[in-house]
Design an enzyme around this catalytic site. Sequence first.
Site, mmCIF file in Angstrom:
data_model
loop_
_atom_site.group_PDB
_atom_site.id
_atom_site.type_symbol
_atom_site.label_atom_id
_atom_site.label_comp_id
_atom_site.label_asym_id
_atom_site.label_seq_id
_atom_site.Cartn_x
_atom_site.Cartn_y
_atom_site.Cartn_z
ATOM 1 C CB CYS A 225 -0.987 0.010 1.167
ATOM 2 S SG CYS A 225 -0.210 0.066 2.786
ATOM 3 C CB CYS B 183 -2.754 -4.171 0.804
ATOM 4 S SG CYS B 183 -3.040 -2.934 2.091
ATOM 5 C CE LYS C 8 -3.391 -3.875 8.599
ATOM 6 N NZ LYS C 8 -2.307 -3.568 7.657
ATOM 7 N NE ARG D 7 -5.339 2.995 6.247
ATOM 8 C CZ ARG D 7 -6.517 2.381 6.157
ATOM 9 N NH1 ARG D 7 -7.576 3.050 5.733
ATOM 10 N NH2 ARG D 7 -6.625 1.117 6.502
ATOM 11 C CE LYS E 67 -1.870 -2.325 11.946
ATOM 12 N NZ LYS E 67 -1.173 -2.266 10.694
HETATM 13 C C1 PBG Z 1 -0.336 -1.581 6.013
HETATM 14 C C2 PBG Z 1 -0.186 -1.133 7.418
HETATM 15 C C3 PBG Z 1 -1.036 -0.295 8.132
HETATM 16 C C4 PBG Z 1 -0.492 -0.107 9.391
HETATM 17 C C5 PBG Z 1 0.681 -0.835 9.425
HETATM 18 N N1 PBG Z 1 0.845 -1.477 8.199
HETATM 19 C C6 PBG Z 1 -2.247 0.450 7.759
HETATM 20 C C7 PBG Z 1 -3.351 -0.033 6.983
HETATM 21 O O1 PBG Z 1 -3.666 -1.222 6.902
HETATM 22 O O2 PBG Z 1 -3.948 0.854 6.418
HETATM 23 C C8 PBG Z 1 -1.100 0.737 10.466
HETATM 24 C C9 PBG Z 1 -0.257 1.077 11.598
HETATM 25 C C10 PBG Z 1 -0.765 2.193 12.450
HETATM 26 O O3 PBG Z 1 -1.897 2.690 12.301
HETATM 27 O O4 PBG Z 1 0.003 2.599 13.330
HETATM 28 N N2 PBG Z 1 0.871 -1.623 5.353
#
Ligand code: PBG
Length: 329
Positions: free
Chosen positions: A125, A133, A199, A209, A252
């Site tokens: 992403c 992604c 996640k 983001r 997460k």
């Molecule tokens: C995707 C990714 C995300 C986060 C870590 N890796 C964001 C998403 O899925 O949009 C979020 C981490 C955070 O909010 O601290 N590569």
Amino acid sequence: MEYGKFPAYRPRRMRDGELARQMIRETELSAKDFIYPLFVKPGQGRRDEIPSMPNVYQVSLDMLMPETRELLDCGIHYVLLFGLPASKDEVGSSAWDEHGVVQEAVRIIRANAPQMYVITDVCMCEYTSHGHCGKLDQDGYVMNDETLDLLAREAVSHAQAGANMVAPSDMMDGRIGHIRRALDQAGFSNVPIMSYSTKYASGFYGPFRDAADSAPAFGDRRAYQMDPANADEGVREAMYDIAEGADLVMVKPALPYLDVLERVKRETNFPTVAYNVSGEYSMVKAAAANGWVDERRVVLELLTSIKRAGADMIITYHAKDAARWLAEG
Ligand code: PBG
């Protein structure tokens, strides 16, 4: 006081004074528990604070070592690298560029700070022009199986640069097995995988983001990230990834999912990481800046709650502050 048949146990006796509390404390937080996320970008002399994340910076490669040394000085030995690439395209090809920003960052840290353990985020992403992604079909859907090869190439290129561990965060099905095989075939059977197994499609990623410039240009990530309503499925996701070869699993975000964290740890009995994400951080910082909460107190309380729920490691933007507070005692 009347105790009847019960022994005369009064919990209060062991709460009087720090040394008494210390004797029966069940959860001990330490700088060794923390993984610090680092945002790296091309250019020179850049250390740009992320507006929604006070005291978190995007740093250019030449500023990486001062940042790394500061972490080591705090007793933090784990970093998780995110890249802001020089260019983006439809498939995110800069993600596996041998001289990409993450690959260069890995080389710099490994060469100059061998005591630091370098983990890389593996996802498309940050590298795709549309911010999803993976690779998209004509209708704008992420194509699961077509994306697996791209992720594997990215992971192998991180390992070639010297990454100690890779951390796929994309949520494509089957990616752990795919990446594991690719790493093994390329001669990296000793590089472990930390899977973002559980996640959720969460509103708490908003500030990240901005930080990683990775917001989807259209739609959202609900087709591949998990429904916040599901806990059984969260445990299953971790189990699939373990079966495919993950060395650590993850829940997460952390705080809204402590119940899931507790179950993943208990039901898989596997090393489990919690990601205390950007939105969780920003809320605390905003409240603290307004004087509404005592930052030190609530941060240590929140991190303790994550560890108590079952986390073996915590990825957190609070790491530096928390490590300093813990060292002060
Ligand atoms: C995707 C990714 C995300 C986060 C870590 N890796 C964001 C998403 O899925 O949009 C979020 C981490 C955070 O909010 O601290 N590569």
